[in-house]
Motif scaffolding. Structure first.
Motif, PDB file in Angstrom:
ATOM      1  N   ARG A 167       3.702  -5.423   0.159  1.00  0.00           N
ATOM      2  CA  ARG A 167       4.530  -6.521  -0.349  1.00  0.00           C
ATOM      3  C   ARG A 167       5.892  -6.006  -0.805  1.00  0.00           C
ATOM      4  NH1 ARG A 167      -0.185  -8.101  -3.171  1.00  0.00           N
ATOM      5  NH2 ARG A 167       0.746  -7.228  -5.057  1.00  0.00           N
ATOM      6  N   GLN A 168       5.888  -4.845  -1.483  1.00  0.00           N
ATOM      7  CA  GLN A 168       7.148  -4.285  -1.971  1.00  0.00           C
ATOM      8  C   GLN A 168       8.045  -3.880  -0.810  1.00  0.00           C
ATOM      9  OE1 GLN A 168       7.258  -5.527  -4.660  1.00  0.00           O
ATOM     10  NE2 GLN A 168       7.352  -3.928  -6.187  1.00  0.00           N
ATOM     11  N   GLN A 226      -1.837  -3.111  -0.456  1.00  0.00           N
ATOM     12  CA  GLN A 226      -1.278  -4.463  -0.360  1.00  0.00           C
ATOM     13  C   GLN A 226      -0.016  -4.587  -1.206  1.00  0.00           C
ATOM     14  OE1 GLN A 226      -4.517  -6.959  -1.551  1.00  0.00           O
ATOM     15  NE2 GLN A 226      -5.440  -6.996   0.487  1.00  0.00           N
ATOM     16  N   TYR A 227      -0.037  -3.996  -2.392  1.00  0.00           N
ATOM     17  CA  TYR A 227       1.131  -4.043  -3.270  1.00  0.00           C
ATOM     18  C   TYR A 227       2.315  -3.337  -2.613  1.00  0.00           C
ATOM     19  CZ  TYR A 227       4.174  -2.917  -7.193  1.00  0.00           C
ATOM     20  OH  TYR A 227       5.256  -2.782  -8.014  1.00  0.00           O
ATOM     21  N   GLU A 228       2.072  -2.145  -2.060  1.00  0.00           N
ATOM     22  CA  GLU A 228       3.154  -1.410  -1.408  1.00  0.00           C
ATOM     23  C   GLU A 228       3.675  -2.146  -0.182  1.00  0.00           C
ATOM     24  OE1 GLU A 228       1.401   2.400  -0.741  1.00  0.00           O
ATOM     25  OE2 GLU A 228       1.792   3.067  -2.810  1.00  0.00           O
ATOM     26  N   ALA A 267      -5.868  -2.541  -3.012  1.00  0.00           N
ATOM     27  CA  ALA A 267      -4.908  -3.286  -3.812  1.00  0.00           C
ATOM     28  C   ALA A 267      -3.550  -2.583  -3.841  1.00  0.00           C
ATOM     29  CB  ALA A 267      -5.438  -3.472  -5.230  1.00  0.00           C
ATOM     30  N   VAL A 268      -3.545  -1.261  -3.951  1.00  0.00           N
ATOM     31  CA  VAL A 268      -2.285  -0.514  -3.953  1.00  0.00           C
ATOM     32  C   VAL A 268      -1.595  -0.636  -2.598  1.00  0.00           C
ATOM     33  CG1 VAL A 268      -1.327   1.834  -4.036  1.00  0.00           C
ATOM     34  CG2 VAL A 268      -2.930   1.076  -5.790  1.00  0.00           C
ATOM     35  N   GLY A 272       3.586  -5.087 -12.319  1.00  0.00           N
ATOM     36  CA  GLY A 272       3.013  -5.847 -11.204  1.00  0.00           C
ATOM     37  C   GLY A 272       2.123  -5.022 -10.291  1.00  0.00           C
ATOM     38  N   ALA A 273       2.127  -3.701 -10.460  1.00  0.00           N
ATOM     39  CA  ALA A 273       1.274  -2.848  -9.629  1.00  0.00           C
ATOM     40  C   ALA A 273      -0.175  -3.016 -10.072  1.00  0.00           C
ATOM     41  CB  ALA A 273       1.690  -1.395  -9.749  1.00  0.00           C
ATOM     42  N   PRO A 274      -1.109  -2.884  -9.144  1.00  0.00           N
ATOM     43  CA  PRO A 274      -2.522  -3.058  -9.513  1.00  0.00           C
ATOM     44  C   PRO A 274      -3.005  -1.937 -10.431  1.00  0.00           C
ATOM     45  CG  PRO A 274      -2.314  -2.373  -7.230  1.00  0.00           C
ATOM     46  CD  PRO A 274      -0.929  -2.625  -7.733  1.00  0.00           C
ATOM     47  N   THR A 316       2.684   3.248 -13.848  1.00  0.00           N
ATOM     48  CA  THR A 316       2.589   2.216 -12.812  1.00  0.00           C
ATOM     49  C   THR A 316       3.691   1.182 -13.036  1.00  0.00           C
ATOM     50  OG1 THR A 316       0.999   1.030 -14.154  1.00  0.00           O
ATOM     51  CG2 THR A 316       0.120   2.477 -12.458  1.00  0.00           C
TER      52      THR A 316
END
Length: 176
Positions: free
Chosen positions: A156-157, A152-154, A149-150, A14-16, A11
């Motif tokens: 944001r990225q 949202q992370y993707e 969460a993943v 910063g990734a969940p 991972t």
């Protein structure tokens, strides 16, 4: 030559991270590292604990029956245990399928209902056993939270990749 299961990609920073589940750790995410034997073990353990709890309740009921206080008291005790068990089954099932944060009303953490949950422990263990036949108890809740969460992370990225870099060399802002 035996084939190795694919190792998950590390991972990025910063990734969940997935939240661990009791008895499973984070092996539930990819269903690896002994996930299936653990599922069998949890199911067998929950069934054995349910049988032990039912046996203890049976001894309690038989103790009241031996006191010869009447069939009414024996029936009342049996009904109380059945109601407490049904309440505990409902609460445990809701926690395992929807999450603890979805508990409202009488199912929420209430110290005054501690005796109800204790008496209904056999029902709670039975619900845990049945859920362990389908998945690791609580897996659906944790998987849904992790997938959100993943995502949202993707998102944001991806958003960071489209924005123009305002701190690039030669683009310094001048104060006026």
């Amino acid at each position: 030559m035996s084939e190795q299961p694919p190792t998950p990609a590390p991972t990025p920073a910063g990734a969940p991270e997935p939240e661990p589940i009791r008895f499973f750790g984070t092996s539930w995410l990819n269903r690896d590292n002994g996930y299936w034997p653990r599922r069998v073990g949890v199911s067998v353990g929950a069934l054995a604990a349910t049988a032990a709890a039912v046996l203890v309740l049976r001894f309690g009921i038989e103790g009241i029956a031996l006191s010869e206080d009447g069939t009414f008291l024996n029936g009342l005790l049996t009904a109380a245990i059945a109601v407490c068990s049904m309440m505990a089954v409902r609460r445990t099932w809701k926690v395992l399928t929807e999450g603890r944060d979805q508990l409202t009303g009488w199912m929420a953490e209430d110290k005054s209902l501690g005796a109800v949950w204790l008496i209904g422990g056999a029902g709670s263990l039975a619900a845990y056993f049945v859920r362990s036949l389908v998945e690791a108890p609580g897996e659906a809740v944790r998987r849904a939270a992790h997938e959100r969460a993943v995502a949202q992370y993707e998102k944001r990225q991806a958003g960071r990749g489209r924005r123009p870099d305002t701190k690039a060399p030669g683009r310094a802002r001048r104060k006026r």
